[in-house]
Enzyme design. Sequence first.
Site, short mmCIF file in Angstrom:
data_model
loop_
_atom_site.label_atom_id
_atom_site.label_comp_id
_atom_site.label_asym_id
_atom_site.label_seq_id
_atom_site.Cartn_x
_atom_site.Cartn_y
_atom_site.Cartn_z
N ASP A 75 -19.09 13.11 36.95
CA ASP A 75 -19.25 14.54 37.19
C ASP A 75 -20.26 14.81 38.31
O ASP A 75 -21.28 15.47 38.11
CB ASP A 75 -19.69 15.23 35.90
CG ASP A 75 -19.55 16.75 35.98
OD1 ASP A 75 -18.97 17.24 36.96
OD2 ASP A 75 -20.04 17.43 35.06
N HIS A 97 -17.45 19.38 38.15
CA HIS A 97 -16.75 20.43 37.40
C HIS A 97 -17.07 21.83 37.93
O HIS A 97 -16.33 22.78 37.64
CB HIS A 97 -17.08 20.33 35.90
CG HIS A 97 -18.42 20.86 35.51
ND1 HIS A 97 -19.51 20.05 35.23
CD2 HIS A 97 -18.87 22.12 35.31
CE1 HIS A 97 -20.54 20.78 34.88
NE2 HIS A 97 -20.19 22.04 34.94
N SER A 133 -25.59 23.88 35.63
CA SER A 133 -24.94 22.63 36.02
C SER A 133 -25.07 22.37 37.51
O SER A 133 -24.83 23.24 38.34
CB SER A 133 -23.45 22.70 35.66
OG SER A 133 -23.27 22.83 34.27
#
Length: 378
Positions: free
Chosen positions: A125, A95, A201
């Site tokens: 992901d 993402h 992330s």
Amino acid sequence: MDKKLRGPVIMSVTLVIIGIVVLIILNNQLLTDDVSVNNPMINEVESSNETLDLKTIIHNAEKSVVQIEGQNEQNTKTGSGFLYNGKGDIITNAHVIKDADVINVRTANGHIYPAAVVGTGEETDIAVVRVPQLADQSALTLEEDTKAETGDEVIALGSPHGFQNTVTLGIISGTERNFTVDGFNYENAYQISAQITEGNSGGPLINRATGHVIGVNAVGTSDGTIGFSIPSNEIYDQVTSWSNEAKNDQLDFKNTNDITRTESPEQLAEDAEYVADYFFESISIRDYVGAYTLLGSAMQSAESYPDFREGYIHYVDLHYSDFKSDVSEDNQVKITAEVTAEVKQQEEEGTEEKQITYTLTIDRENDQLKIMQISTDE
């Protein structure tokens, strides 16, 4: 007794007596001698239980953690990633680079490189990007089989809100969490007490005991109290397959020639302060090689590594204050730091505390931030 039987009987009795004597001697020797056990498995278990120094784990990991910027015409999305092999391959979240036209990777020393996508998951992901210039650089060890357990201590690294190489400590607070976010399926995810916020992330989740990566930080709750990390053993085969199949001449380094640095003086000062912090931290944990590599070529030509090391080897302990930075018109940064050092006396026992003002001049060399000059005032 028959004379024919007398000889064999005497010989048998003699042998029995000799056997008893030998057994008594061996038994006494076993009771008095120390038993020496040389078992490689025991040595291996003992060595594996040694806990690594936290500061050393963080210091070494920071060399491999990067900030990733995925850009398109509408916006720029920022995340984290980490080197995991010698090809310059970086693991991040899918993402982070989704819909990006250009992917930039900012290293710990402030250098920006264009990256190409090696592989990206459609439902998982996870993504891998490659920066050939980072091949053979320091990489983190990605655990292939190890599965973390609730209560294991962990370290999360990333760039939350753009603050590069931010460290958060926590524990595995839950395992086998399954959920879906923005079209990505998270299966058997680790729930961690370390915060995962915007920019975290893609950063590594490191096992406190081993210093190895056991997960890829992915998402967190809106209140920042709980984070989730994708276990490394769940994605190891996939990322390895992507890396093995990718060839540099087949990758698309988008707009490589058009990428220019547009950093502000504030960003330049922040990057230079990180270099200065890394320099002093290296000295404090006696990583003199790491500190020496931050010097510009002129300084390295003027002072050999043994001489450089000799200048700092007597520092027993070192503490430094917040930095004061000044950016000149030609983008050269001067950083001043007040350093308190415990210095070992060469001729006498004990140490002496010294207050030293350091001024580091930091500039770009071959497009990397380097320390061009070091001056001190005691």
